[in-house]
Motif scaffolding. Structure first.
Motif, PDB file in Angstrom:
ATOM      1  N   UNK A 123      29.821 -40.649  -1.334  1.00 36.99           N
ATOM      2  CA  UNK A 123      30.756 -40.480  -0.207  1.00 36.99           C
ATOM      3  C   UNK A 123      30.604 -39.076   0.356  1.00 36.99           C
ATOM      4  N   UNK A 124      30.166 -38.983   1.582  1.00 30.85           N
ATOM      5  CA  UNK A 124      29.953 -37.683   2.224  1.00 30.85           C
ATOM      6  C   UNK A 124      31.281 -37.045   2.614  1.00 30.85           C
ATOM      7  N   UNK A 125      31.268 -35.740   2.778  1.00 28.66           N
ATOM      8  CA  UNK A 125      32.449 -35.014   3.266  1.00 28.66           C
ATOM      9  C   UNK A 125      32.435 -34.994   4.785  1.00 28.66           C
ATOM     10  N   UNK A 126      33.525 -34.495   5.375  1.00 26.60           N
ATOM     11  CA  UNK A 126      33.576 -34.344   6.826  1.00 26.60           C
ATOM     12  C   UNK A 126      32.581 -33.268   7.272  1.00 26.60           C
ATOM     13  N   UNK A 127      31.907 -33.512   8.385  1.00 33.24           N
ATOM     14  CA  UNK A 127      30.961 -32.536   8.908  1.00 33.24           C
ATOM     15  C   UNK A 127      31.636 -31.677   9.973  1.00 33.24           C
ATOM     16  N   UNK A 128      32.664 -30.952   9.557  1.00 32.55           N
ATOM     17  CA  UNK A 128      33.340 -30.052  10.486  1.00 32.55           C
ATOM     18  C   UNK A 128      34.056 -28.975   9.678  1.00 32.55           C
ATOM     19  N   UNK A 129      34.360 -27.883  10.356  1.00 33.65           N
ATOM     20  CA  UNK A 129      35.014 -26.754   9.686  1.00 33.65           C
ATOM     21  C   UNK A 129      36.517 -26.972   9.657  1.00 33.65           C
ATOM     22  N   UNK A 130      37.119 -26.937   8.463  1.00 37.44           N
ATOM     23  CA  UNK A 130      38.566 -27.160   8.368  1.00 37.44           C
ATOM     24  C   UNK A 130      39.358 -25.888   8.675  1.00 37.44           C
ATOM     25  N   UNK A 131      40.636 -26.056   8.850  1.00 33.91           N
ATOM     26  CA  UNK A 131      41.542 -24.921   8.991  1.00 33.91           C
ATOM     27  C   UNK A 131      42.275 -24.746   7.671  1.00 33.91           C
ATOM     28  N   UNK A 132      42.148 -23.559   7.090  1.00 28.36           N
ATOM     29  CA  UNK A 132      42.795 -23.285   5.809  1.00 28.36           C
ATOM     30  C   UNK A 132      44.231 -22.829   6.032  1.00 28.36           C
ATOM     31  N   UNK A 133      45.046 -22.880   4.973  1.00 28.20           N
ATOM     32  CA  UNK A 133      46.437 -22.449   5.059  1.00 28.20           C
ATOM     33  C   UNK A 133      46.800 -21.655   3.817  1.00 28.20           C
ATOM     34  N   UNK A 134      47.939 -20.991   3.867  1.00 26.83           N
ATOM     35  CA  UNK A 134      48.392 -20.189   2.727  1.00 26.83           C
ATOM     36  C   UNK A 134      48.787 -21.085   1.555  1.00 26.83           C
ATOM     37  N   UNK A 135      49.415 -22.200   1.867  1.00 28.77           N
ATOM     38  CA  UNK A 135      49.865 -23.140   0.842  1.00 28.77           C
ATOM     39  C   UNK A 135      49.342 -24.534   1.170  1.00 28.77           C
ATOM     40  N   UNK A 136      49.483 -25.432   0.223  1.00 27.34           N
ATOM     41  CA  UNK A 136      49.061 -26.809   0.470  1.00 27.34           C
ATOM     42  C   UNK A 136      48.236 -27.341  -0.678  1.00 27.34           C
TER      43      UNK A 136
END
Length: 438
Positions: free
Chosen positions: A29-42
């Motif tokens: 199963x491949x991952x998404x081919x895009x840059x995610x937005x990180x957060x302080x929590x989650x």
């Protein structure tokens, strides 16, 4: 392993082994081919940098929001026994899932969900036979990459289910013990840090005596060594009678260098431990007992700081700043270190934990346009609290026992790793055939 099974040597792979493409043995199963937005929590997101042999470690993983998690998880939570492979840059690294903690994959990684014994497949993907295939399938001159299609095409040899289970048990038992020792060392290190912080940063015993209480966790003789008053100093309030010095005056600060790699006489057949900060990367153990490279006695003569004694404190001064270790072997260092020989009142154990406690100050003094670096000149003036000598001795006795346990665990892990690495290619190729396994 004990008497639960026996291993006999075979000249060739057993007849019941068959070769299949990875896509027949697992769902990839491949991952998404895009840059995610990180957060302080989650929720944690696993990136290429997090994929290293062994169980996935989420302690340093970045966080993403629930919304991002749902997008990148593709509606599937990881399960125990899932494998993860990195595809770009540090390509072909493999780790496995051993907890029910939720996380999603960042780009350039992929899940491998086994249809066969997951641990057997994990070791097959680490085997020399499969590593050779991976190297032949990588493309890209700058950013090396292995495609999902090529991952699926990897040829994997498998024996019967019982043999898969037996091989996985042999190698897994070794890895489980290595992982247990690693976790024990993390706990021991936390104990050393907590004691230093209580005694020499928060001054808990002093504050207890100021309030008329007996300091917790120590005998009366040790408690008597702590004063019952805090006084002003350049570092703020410190226990009465304790001093403040500059670290450069309290220990001997030295640097290192690299003998010319163009001179074989400095390297060939070398037996002298020579370290670069890379030796400390990826390790939470603040002990060094082995180095990737060694130099000769002739090469040692080219390093002005010479051979540093056991219990020298090492601080990486660049690329990156902040790795720490106690040398438990005589060692020479390259230019990426500040070495601290503890020849006065402050003990190696005290200085090591002091470095941990003031790491923010150390990092603030680092500078550089290409990469951050702290020079000996900028390091030496950092202020350090100097407690009563007897208290340092008591602390160091407690913590040196802790570090002896950490060192013993590291040495055991080195031996276990050697056994595993010797057995793995033989077992996983069928040259060693497991039989009579219960």
């Amino acid at each position: 392993m004990g008497s639960r099974g026996k291993v006999r040597s075979e000249e060739v792979q057993s007849n019941n082994w068959r070769t299949s493409r990875l896509e027949e043995l697992a769902t990839v199963i491949d991952s998404r081919h895009k840059t995610p937005k990180y957060s302080e929590d989650g929720l944690p997101m696993v990136r290429v940098v997090d994929v290293k042999a062994g169980p996935i470690d989420l302690s340093n993983a970045v966080k993403v929001t629930q919304e991002v998690y749902e997008d990148f998880s593709k509606g599937r939570d990881p399960e125990i026994g899932d494998l993860i492979i990195s595809r770009v840059g540090s390509y072909g690294n493999i780790c496995y899932v051993k907890t029910n903690e939720k996380f999603c994959l960042g780009q350039n990684t992929a899940f491998i969900v086994p249809k066969i014994n997951w641990r057997f497949l994990y070791y097959q993907l680490l085997s020399p036979q499969v590593r050779t295939q991976i190297e032949s399938l990588v493309v890209g001159a700058v950013q090396k990459t292995i495609s999902l299609k090529n991952i699926k095409s990897l040829e994997i040899a498998t024996p019967s289910k019982s043999e898969q289970k037996a091989i996985a048990h042999i190698l897994g038992t070794l890895d489980d013990k290595i992982e247990l020792n690693r976790r024990m060392n993390e706990t021991l290190e936390a104990m050393a840090q907590a004691l230093f912080k209580s005694w020499f940063v928060d001054f808990d015993p002093v504050k207890a005596k100021m309030e008329g209480r007996q300091p917790e966790g120590m005998d009366a003789e040790t408690a008597a060594l702590f004063p019952d008053k805090l006084v002003e100093s350049e570092l703020g309030l410190i226990p009465e009678g304790w001093g403040v010095g500059q670290i450069g005056n309290e220990v001997t600060v030295v640097g290192g260098s690299t003998p010319s790699t163009k001179k074989p006489g400095y390297w060939d057949g070398g037996t002298v431990h020579w370290t670069t900060p890379k030796d400390l990367s990826g390790s939470s153990d603040k002990i060094i007992i082995e180095t990737a490279r060694k130099i000769t006695e002739e090469g040692l003569q080219k390093i002005h700081s010479g051979l540093l004694p056991v219990d020298t404190v090492l601080l990486s001064s660049r690329a990156p700043v902040g790795y720490l270790a106690l040398a438990k072997v005589p060692i020479a260092i390259n230019q990426g270190y500040i070495g601290m020989k503890c020849e006065k009142a402050l003990s190696p154990e005290y200085v090591l934990q002091w470095c941990v406690s003031v790491m923010d100050k150390i990092l603030q003094r680092a500078s550089g346009t290409t990469f951050a670096e702290i020079s000996k000149k900028n390091f030496k003036p950092i202020a350090v609290v100097v407690p009563f000598a007897q208290l340092i001795k008591i602390y160091s006795k407690i913590v040196s026992d802790i570090y002896s346990k950490i060192e013993n665990n590291l040495r055991e892990n080195s031996e276990l790793s050697n056994v595993r690495d010797t057995l793995l290619p033989e077992l996983i190729s069928g040259k060693l055939n497991v039989s009579d396994w219960q």
